[in-house]
Design a protein around this motif. Structure first.
Motif, PDB file in Angstrom:
ATOM      1  N   UNK A   1     -49.736  -5.395 -27.083  1.00  0.00           N
ATOM      2  CA  UNK A   1     -50.428  -4.202 -26.609  1.00  0.00           C
ATOM      3  C   UNK A   1     -51.925  -4.394 -26.755  1.00  0.00           C
ATOM      4  N   UNK A   2     -52.640  -3.308 -27.029  1.00  0.00           N
ATOM      5  CA  UNK A   2     -54.100  -3.349 -27.143  1.00  0.00           C
ATOM      6  C   UNK A   2     -54.500  -2.907 -28.539  1.00  0.00           C
TER       7      UNK A   2
ATOM      8  N   UNK B   1     -54.072   1.076 -32.303  1.00  0.00           N
ATOM      9  CA  UNK B   1     -53.248   0.260 -31.410  1.00  0.00           C
ATOM     10  C   UNK B   1     -52.523   1.136 -30.400  1.00  0.00           C
ATOM     11  N   UNK B   2     -52.310   0.571 -29.199  1.00  0.00           N
ATOM     12  CA  UNK B   2     -51.456   1.195 -28.199  1.00  0.00           C
ATOM     13  C   UNK B   2     -50.584   0.096 -27.598  1.00  0.00           C
TER      14      UNK B   2
ATOM     15  N   UNK C   1     -62.671  -6.452 -32.683  1.00  0.00           N
ATOM     16  CA  UNK C   1     -62.725  -6.580 -31.236  1.00  0.00           C
ATOM     17  C   UNK C   1     -61.509  -5.909 -30.599  1.00  0.00           C
ATOM     18  N   UNK C   2     -61.724  -5.336 -29.432  1.00  0.00           N
ATOM     19  CA  UNK C   2     -60.643  -4.703 -28.697  1.00  0.00           C
ATOM     20  C   UNK C   2     -59.961  -5.772 -27.854  1.00  0.00           C
ATOM     21  N   UNK C   3     -58.727  -6.041 -28.182  1.00  0.00           N
ATOM     22  CA  UNK C   3     -58.019  -7.197 -27.602  1.00  0.00           C
ATOM     23  C   UNK C   3     -56.673  -6.768 -27.051  1.00  0.00           C
ATOM     24  N   UNK C   4     -56.341  -7.312 -25.886  1.00  0.00           N
ATOM     25  CA  UNK C   4     -55.064  -6.976 -25.247  1.00  0.00           C
ATOM     26  C   UNK C   4     -54.248  -8.222 -24.931  1.00  0.00           C
ATOM     27  N   UNK C   5     -53.018  -8.170 -25.333  1.00  0.00           N
ATOM     28  CA  UNK C   5     -51.995  -9.097 -24.825  1.00  0.00           C
ATOM     29  C   UNK C   5     -50.688  -8.329 -24.818  1.00  0.00           C
TER      30      UNK C   5
END
Length: 510
Positions: free
Chosen positions: A418-419, A457-458, A392-396
């Protein structure tokens, strides 16, 4: 008259001397109290370490066991006070927390109380602990990447919108939003609006000031300035205690068996096509994470864990102990985690959590819930019982709130997180998303933020570095469930990282 004029001239000096005398008298007493209490803590720890059957009293209510709490805990006055504070069930009233919390908060609105009486619909739950103001108790005024003030409600609404559109609408489950029951509590209008937008399973729960949001027995608020890293507020440390220690027993009393935690700035950007809770049950997964990271616990925490393991050598396998001690800093960025609640409320996890709570290191040393959860999971769960959700594409992402937070980390630039890339992107699509939706947020920052992009990742260095299987975290990550669910199709891409539009070569990641 002459004497009056002289007194007026010398009055500031006299007040200064008097203030100095008072402070000089109080400070040694305060320090003596602090270290005396610390000595008592160490003595209690030594007693507790020697008892392999140590467990909190609530375990007997939720797990089958023939062992009871040692007498030295129940007979100790400090222990009684602490257990009353920790135990989510009042010993004189066996009502569940939501009822006691509702009745103890007479100032809460009727909508809040009726929300607390909402019956759960599943055994699974998604939880938030939200702040509804523009000012964070530890990070200061909350600003977005363009340095524009952003409120907790804005972030929470975005997080909930993405959660429901990408997961919770297709797989309905209860969503509990906890908050500190004070002046920063959400208004009835805000609660009704969020429930209207996201559905009846959304509930708001105030955290009871006596049971869930108060200092442990023996600590005073004024001592905060003597604790490690005092810039982190008491409220921040109470949050860490909630997620490390108290939440498991609250959820168990409510009848929940599995939990997913999100922060109000946690964003799920991709569609999840399966029930994640069912996946955990069907595959015997007891703890799950999305982003690995690296955070050592510190000397005091390491000594506490070592003492526990030395006194209880058979509490877990030697292989797990050796793996943990190989590098204790490998952990899970737990703004997102999934867990089997029963794991944390039964020995040996519950025993170690009780010891950690009594040590008060969460407060005095700022030992974080990330460190505590990671240590307990790594010590007592087999790697195949820990799952890395890489699909899953997850951002914090936490932004630097000071002028500078480290090398190349300027104000308004990514400091942590990051994401993470999930499945469903081609490399070109991922580069477009990472550039336009993430890095371009910081285009107007005068300090020119460094926001590298690689295949998975970014964002900031902490998660980016630890996620590489060739990094110091890789020895553990290679063993967990889900490690082979890679999003990479073209293996040649593994050596490429893009920063500011330039491609730079890095060590091989897999």
């Amino acid at each position: 008259m002459e004497m009056a004029r002289r007194f007026k001239k010398t009055r500031p000096i006299k007040w200064l001397l008097l203030s100095f005398i008072v402070i000089a008298g109080i400070y040694p007493i305060a320090v003596l109290h602090y270290y005396t209490d610390s000595g008592k803590q160490q003595q209690q720890q030594q007693q507790l370490l020697g008892d392999d059957s140590l467990r909190p009293p609530w375990v007997a209510k939720t797990a089958t066991t023939n062992t009871t709490v040692p007498n030295n805990i129940n007979d100790d006055h400090a222990g009684k006070q602490l257990l009353d504070n920790v135990n989510p069930v009042n010993k004189h009233n066996a009502s569940i927390i939501s009822s006691s919390s509702s009745s103890s908060s007479s100032s809460s609105s009727s909508s809040t109380n009726s929300t607390n009486l909402h019956k759960k619909t599943t055994s699974d739950v998604i939880v938030y602990l939200a702040q509804f103001s523009t000012h964070h108790s530890s990070y200061g005024n909350q600003l977005d990447s363009n340095q524009i003030p952003i409120t907790g409600i804005n972030k929470l609404n975005k997080s909930l919108t993405l959660l429901y559109s990408n997961y919770a609408t297709q797989f309905p489950t209860d969503v509990l939003i906890f908050y500190e029951d004070n002046l920063n509590a959400p208004s009835p209008q805000i609660m009704n609006e969020l429930k209207r937008n996201h559905g009846p399973n959304l509930q708001f729960r105030p955290l009871d000031k006596k049971k869930h949001w108060s200092l442990p027995y023996g600590l005073q608020r004024w001592e905060h300035y003597t604790w490690m890293r005092p810039a982190f507020s008491i409220g921040y440390r109470l949050m860490m205690r909630w997620y490390a220690i108290l939440i498991w027993f609250y959820l168990s009393e409510e009848g929940y068996t599995h939990v997913m935690r999100l922060d109000d700035d946690s964003y799920i950007h991709s569609k999840i096509e399966y029930n994640m809770f069912d996946y955990m049950r069907n595959n015997k997964i007891r703890y799950g994470f999305v982003q690995p990271t690296y955070e050592p616990g510190g000397e005091a925490f390491d000594a506490l864990v070592d003492g526990y393991l030395n006194k209880n050598p058979n509490v877990t396998s030697q292989n797990l102990i050796q793996s943990y001690k190989q590098d204790r800093g490998v952990g899970f960025y737990n703004n997102f985690f999934m867990a089997d609640v029963s794991f944390f409320i039964t020995p040996p996890a519950a025993s170690l959590l009780t010891l950690i709570d009594r040590s008060k290191l969460i407060f005095t040393q700022r030992t974080g819930d990330l460190v505590i959860q990671s240590a307990v999971a790594r010590l007592f769960l087999k790697p195949e019982e820990v799952h890395w959700f890489r699909d899953l594409t997850y951002e914090h992402m936490t932004l630097c709130g000071k002028e500078k937070c480290g090398p190349l980390i300027h104000k308004g630039c990514p400091q942590n997180g990051g994401v993470s890339r999930g499945k469903g992107y081609t490399h070109a699509e991922w580069m477009t998303f990472a550039t336009e939706q993430v890095r371009n947020r910081f285009a107007n920052n005068p300090k020119k933020c460094s926001v590298p992009i690689n295949h998975y990742f970014v964002g900031a260095e902490d998660v980016r570095t630890c996620s590489r299987l060739g990094s110091k975290c890789g020895f553990y990550l290679k063993m967990v469930s889900g490690v082979n669910d890679t999003v990479v199709e073209d293996m040649a891409w593994l050596n490429k990282v893009y920063d500011g539009g330039k491609m730079v070569m890095v060590e091989k990641m897999l």
